[in-house]
Motif scaffolding. Structure first.
Motif, PDB file in Angstrom:
ATOM      1  N   TYR A 115      64.879  35.795 -20.719  1.00  0.00           N
ATOM      2  CA  TYR A 115      65.960  34.979 -21.282  1.00  0.00           C
ATOM      3  C   TYR A 115      66.392  35.587 -22.597  1.00  0.00           C
ATOM      4  CZ  TYR A 115      64.489  31.593 -17.807  1.00  0.00           C
ATOM      5  OH  TYR A 115      64.183  30.978 -16.619  1.00  0.00           O
ATOM      6  N   LEU A 116      67.680  35.652 -22.796  1.00  0.00           N
ATOM      7  CA  LEU A 116      68.196  36.129 -24.076  1.00  0.00           C
ATOM      8  C   LEU A 116      68.794  34.952 -24.808  1.00  0.00           C
ATOM      9  CD1 LEU A 116      69.967  39.402 -22.847  1.00  0.00           C
ATOM     10  CD2 LEU A 116      67.786  39.234 -24.081  1.00  0.00           C
ATOM     11  N   VAL A 117      68.353  34.730 -26.044  1.00  0.00           N
ATOM     12  CA  VAL A 117      68.884  33.612 -26.802  1.00  0.00           C
ATOM     13  C   VAL A 117      69.711  34.132 -27.974  1.00  0.00           C
ATOM     14  CG1 VAL A 117      66.742  33.328 -28.163  1.00  0.00           C
ATOM     15  CG2 VAL A 117      68.309  31.409 -27.939  1.00  0.00           C
ATOM     16  N   GLY A 118      70.920  33.540 -28.153  1.00  0.00           N
ATOM     17  CA  GLY A 118      71.803  33.993 -29.227  1.00  0.00           C
ATOM     18  C   GLY A 118      73.246  33.667 -28.891  1.00  0.00           C
ATOM     19  N   LYS A 119      74.151  34.267 -29.659  1.00  0.00           N
ATOM     20  CA  LYS A 119      75.567  34.016 -29.405  1.00  0.00           C
ATOM     21  C   LYS A 119      75.961  34.620 -28.064  1.00  0.00           C
ATOM     22  CE  LYS A 119      77.494  33.591 -34.007  1.00  0.00           C
ATOM     23  NZ  LYS A 119      78.377  34.141 -35.030  1.00  0.00           N
ATOM     24  N   LYS A 120      76.303  33.758 -27.131  1.00  0.00           N
ATOM     25  CA  LYS A 120      76.523  34.210 -25.757  1.00  0.00           C
ATOM     26  C   LYS A 120      77.569  35.324 -25.675  1.00  0.00           C
ATOM     27  CE  LYS A 120      76.677  32.470 -21.088  1.00  0.00           C
ATOM     28  NZ  LYS A 120      76.475  31.288 -20.236  1.00  0.00           N
ATOM     29  N   SER A 121      78.690  35.108 -26.384  1.00  0.00           N
ATOM     30  CA  SER A 121      79.768  36.101 -26.298  1.00  0.00           C
ATOM     31  C   SER A 121      79.316  37.463 -26.837  1.00  0.00           C
ATOM     32  CB  SER A 121      80.988  35.610 -27.086  1.00  0.00           C
ATOM     33  OG  SER A 121      80.590  35.287 -28.410  1.00  0.00           O
ATOM     34  N   ASP A 122      78.555  37.464 -27.912  1.00  0.00           N
ATOM     35  CA  ASP A 122      78.056  38.715 -28.480  1.00  0.00           C
ATOM     36  C   ASP A 122      77.107  39.420 -27.516  1.00  0.00           C
ATOM     37  OD1 ASP A 122      79.446  37.879 -30.648  1.00  0.00           O
ATOM     38  OD2 ASP A 122      77.767  37.899 -32.064  1.00  0.00           O
ATOM     39  N   ILE A 123      76.278  38.601 -26.890  1.00  0.00           N
ATOM     40  CA  ILE A 123      75.297  39.182 -25.958  1.00  0.00           C
ATOM     41  C   ILE A 123      76.027  39.820 -24.774  1.00  0.00           C
ATOM     42  CG2 ILE A 123      73.375  38.656 -24.393  1.00  0.00           C
ATOM     43  CD1 ILE A 123      72.578  36.392 -26.367  1.00  0.00           C
ATOM     44  N   ILE A 124      77.026  39.102 -24.277  1.00  0.00           N
ATOM     45  CA  ILE A 124      77.784  39.633 -23.130  1.00  0.00           C
ATOM     46  C   ILE A 124      78.495  40.940 -23.513  1.00  0.00           C
ATOM     47  CG2 ILE A 124      79.740  39.150 -21.584  1.00  0.00           C
ATOM     48  CD1 ILE A 124      78.763  36.211 -21.535  1.00  0.00           C
ATOM     49  N   SER A 125      79.011  40.991 -24.736  1.00  0.00           N
ATOM     50  CA  SER A 125      79.667  42.235 -25.182  1.00  0.00           C
ATOM     51  C   SER A 125      78.704  43.411 -25.131  1.00  0.00           C
ATOM     52  CB  SER A 125      80.137  42.130 -26.644  1.00  0.00           C
ATOM     53  OG  SER A 125      80.988  41.070 -26.805  1.00  0.00           O
ATOM     54  N   VAL A 126      77.494  43.194 -25.640  1.00  0.00           N
ATOM     55  CA  VAL A 126      76.509  44.282 -25.652  1.00  0.00           C
ATOM     56  C   VAL A 126      76.176  44.706 -24.223  1.00  0.00           C
ATOM     57  CG1 VAL A 126      74.160  44.949 -26.302  1.00  0.00           C
ATOM     58  CG2 VAL A 126      75.541  43.611 -27.891  1.00  0.00           C
ATOM     59  N   ILE A 127      76.005  43.725 -23.360  1.00  0.00           N
ATOM     60  CA  ILE A 127      75.680  44.030 -21.956  1.00  0.00           C
ATOM     61  C   ILE A 127      76.772  44.892 -21.336  1.00  0.00           C
ATOM     62  CG2 ILE A 127      75.467  42.972 -19.659  1.00  0.00           C
ATOM     63  CD1 ILE A 127      73.980  40.642 -21.065  1.00  0.00           C
ATOM     64  N   LYS A 128      78.019  44.503 -21.582  1.00  0.00           N
ATOM     65  CA  LYS A 128      79.149  45.259 -21.010  1.00  0.00           C
ATOM     66  C   LYS A 128      79.240  46.647 -21.619  1.00  0.00           C
ATOM     67  CE  LYS A 128      81.979  41.515 -19.298  1.00  0.00           C
ATOM     68  NZ  LYS A 128      82.936  40.488 -19.715  1.00  0.00           N
ATOM     69  N   LYS A 129      79.189  46.689 -22.929  1.00  0.00           N
ATOM     70  CA  LYS A 129      79.328  47.950 -23.661  1.00  0.00           C
ATOM     71  C   LYS A 129      78.300  48.986 -23.195  1.00  0.00           C
ATOM     72  CE  LYS A 129      78.565  49.435 -28.161  1.00  0.00           C
ATOM     73  NZ  LYS A 129      78.012  48.988 -29.434  1.00  0.00           N
ATOM     74  N   ASN A 130      77.097  48.500 -22.888  1.00  0.00           N
ATOM     75  CA  ASN A 130      76.020  49.419 -22.510  1.00  0.00           C
ATOM     76  C   ASN A 130      75.826  49.522 -20.994  1.00  0.00           C
ATOM     77  OD1 ASN A 130      74.519  50.159 -25.233  1.00  0.00           O
ATOM     78  ND2 ASN A 130      75.141  48.013 -25.349  1.00  0.00           N
ATOM     79  N   ASN A 131      76.809  48.958 -20.256  1.00  0.00           N
ATOM     80  CA  ASN A 131      76.725  48.980 -18.795  1.00  0.00           C
ATOM     81  C   ASN A 131      75.398  48.480 -18.255  1.00  0.00           C
ATOM     82  OD1 ASN A 131      79.315  50.003 -18.261  1.00  0.00           O
ATOM     83  ND2 ASN A 131      78.614  52.050 -18.857  1.00  0.00           N
ATOM     84  N   ARG A 161      73.317  33.815 -16.355  1.00  0.00           N
ATOM     85  CA  ARG A 161      72.683  32.498 -16.352  1.00  0.00           C
ATOM     86  C   ARG A 161      71.406  32.491 -17.190  1.00  0.00           C
ATOM     87  NH1 ARG A 161      71.108  30.980 -10.747  1.00  0.00           N
ATOM     88  NH2 ARG A 161      70.646  33.213 -10.687  1.00  0.00           N
ATOM     89  N   PHE A 162      70.910  33.691 -17.476  1.00  0.00           N
ATOM     90  CA  PHE A 162      69.680  33.787 -18.273  1.00  0.00           C
ATOM     91  C   PHE A 162      69.963  33.984 -19.764  1.00  0.00           C
ATOM     92  CE2 PHE A 162      68.313  34.363 -13.983  1.00  0.00           C
ATOM     93  CZ  PHE A 162      67.027  33.841 -13.936  1.00  0.00           C
ATOM     94  N   ILE A 163      71.225  33.789 -20.131  1.00  0.00           N
ATOM     95  CA  ILE A 163      71.560  33.817 -21.552  1.00  0.00           C
ATOM     96  C   ILE A 163      71.583  32.372 -22.051  1.00  0.00           C
ATOM     97  CG2 ILE A 163      73.327  34.379 -23.284  1.00  0.00           C
ATOM     98  CD1 ILE A 163      74.269  36.611 -21.365  1.00  0.00           C
TER      99      ILE A 163
END
Lengths: 348, 348
Positions: A44-60, A66-68
């Motif tokens: 599970y990743l906890v934090g600002k959802k939008s920021d986390i999604i950006s990192v995920i996308k940026k780093n492919n 659902r685990f954010i």
């Protein structure tokens, strides 16, 4: 959190995506890499959802959104720990600790504000019954393997009984996590003979002498590196200073080599030639290899990392949490501390 | 002692010929070598006269026997310091300390029983007025030069006022012996912010903040090596553990390099090639280079060496004693401590 009632027993690890100087980048990348290495747990990743999604996308990266777990606030590095955890109930550190408290997760990993992580772990997750003071240990590489040093910063002005608790918890950690069969324990002191410590160390010596632990007596600063002893206990003030001193040693060496190289061309050439070899040799001194440090004595797994943690350090922290879960470390500490407390009550 | 009333002002250094694991061999050879390097002082050897003469002959040294002061007994390494100095008034350590007490000598140098040397220096030579606790410092090489660390073992369970005294004495030592123009001072602590120390460190912080010294605040373990600060003060318990830990670092490195060499032939060849370069780089970490450590705060020059001192270490100890004499270090400490005590009385 997603409903996965069919997998109730699978280990659940929460990573603070906002923790560390290079968050969310390093925290997210490191956590997902750990997950990809061993899919035998839920991440599970906890934090600002939008920021986390950006990192995920940026780093492919591939990660199920659902685990954010969204947490709007961040406890910054400079904030006062106890105030921050009170004033920021929706910060990633508080939200993560609460998940462990509520048994929705087994472990919480963060490279964020160290003091806040300690406060949140102690106050929110709570202490194991019988533990007066949780402790942070350091795994210091030495001639024969590793020396486990407690405490390196969870608390200063410790009482003798706390050093005994550190020894109990350190013994379990060295045994389960380090594979040391019957860990020997020493009290850090100014000399080997009884009475060579300060007041706290001398009283801890007596408590340990009368315990069932594998106590070998006082040890000196050098013994941490010579491999004479597996677990060393001391006040957090001493341990913290020692640890930070030790961490600066590789930097000093680099400097000394550079100075030598400047004086002499042949030395300079030799140093260039040997650089990678030295790096290999010094690898075991690199905290990134070890990942963060667990806070022992709290009623769940809490791993605290350096603010400057690389993705690799985060990966190692997550894998360490997983191993602690597999080894049932929290349960074993609880059992051992309770046995000692019962013994104490019996003899009273 | 020979009558040399014409040379009343010449520095007189007494060396304990029986002090150290390799005495009298290393002590005598090292002391005479120092004398041959700079004949600008009088050298006295104290110990069993016949043993000293044997060493002189065996090593073909030239030394005037009139400068040998007989002392029949030896305080052995394992003996209890205070008992030994009481029961052995004719031991080399007691005789040497008395010569300084009686102003027949300016300095006493010994690699013998450290505790006995400290007791003899404090109880026989006596403290400088106003000094509550004498201190032993360590000169730790770092990125910019040297960090002077006080206390590393003269006393444990120090009071805050003792840390202030260490700072006053350390400032003079760093200035006079290390050539540091306006030495900066830090209190060793768990963090840089005020209040990050234990009780003693926090109170010492306040005393130093209100002093005229160049106090920069709290420093951490790493700052000893990064060169951020010139003089660091701490309780002797912490300093001693830190020093012994630091002394074991070169050994650990040697071990790590050997392990790396075993794994890979190319690394092994590189390490053989670079050995002398590494040795040069690590030279500044070698205590033998620095010689022994002075006990500051006693009313005369007292230098205490490692039991395992080589002749070279003894030579450096003697030359250090000579430099301390030339720099009028004892007098300057007395003056500075008295200024501080007066200031304290004024404000009361």
């Amino acid at each position: 959190m997603p409903d996965n009632s069919t997998e109730q027993t699978k280990c659940k690890i929460v990573v603070d995506a906002m923790g560390g100087d290079f968050a969310p980048q390093n925290a997210v990348v490191g956590a997902v890499q750990a997950f990809n290495q061993s899919r035998d747990f839920e991440l599970y990743l906890v934090g600002k959802k939008s920021d986390i999604i950006s990192v995920i996308k940026k780093n492919n990266l591939s990660f199920d959104e659902r685990f954010i777990i969204n947490a709007e606030h961040i406890i910054e590095m400079g904030e006062s720990p106890t105030t921050a955890i009170k004033l920021k109930p929706d910060s990633s550190i508080v939200v993560g600790a609460k998940l462990v408290k509520e048994k929705k997760a087994d472990a919480f990993v963060s490279a964020g504000n160290t003091g806040a992580m300690m406060s949140a772990s102690t106050l929110i997750i709570g202490r194991i019954p019988g533990v007066g003071r949780p402790t942070i240990g350091a795994e210091i590489p030495n001639v024969y393997g590793t020396c486990y040093l407690y405490d390196v910063g969870a608390g200063k002005d410790a009482k003798p009984i706390h050093l005994l608790e550190y020894a109990i918890m350190g013994t379990i950690y060295a045994k389960e996590m380090g594979g040391v069969s019957n860990p020997s324990i020493g009290v850090l002191s100014m000399g080997e003979e009884e009475g060579k410590g300060n007041e706290v160390a001398n009283e801890a010596y007596n408590l340990l002498k009368n315990s069932k632990l594998n106590f070998i007596g006082n040890v000196e600063g050098r013994d941490i590196l010579t491999g004479k002893v597996d677990v060393v206990v001391c006040d957090g003030f001493v341990g913290n200073i020692l640890l930070k001193f030790g961490e600066a040693v590789p930097k000093l060496l680099k400097h000394l080599l550079e100075q030598t190289a400047k004086k002499n061309l042949i030395d300079a050439l030799k140093i260039v030639l040997v650089k990678s070899t030295l790096k290999k040799a010094l690898k075991s001194l690199d905290y990134q290899e070890h990942g963060g440090v667990p806070l022992l004595g709290v009623n769940g797994i809490s791993i605290i990392g350096h603010g400057s943690s690389t993705p690799k350090a985060i990966t190692n922290m997550v894998l360490k949490a997983k191993l602690m879960y597999d080894k049932k470390l929290v349960h074993k500490i609880e059992k051992s501390i309770s046995e000692y407390s019962n013994k104490k009550t019996d003899s009273e």
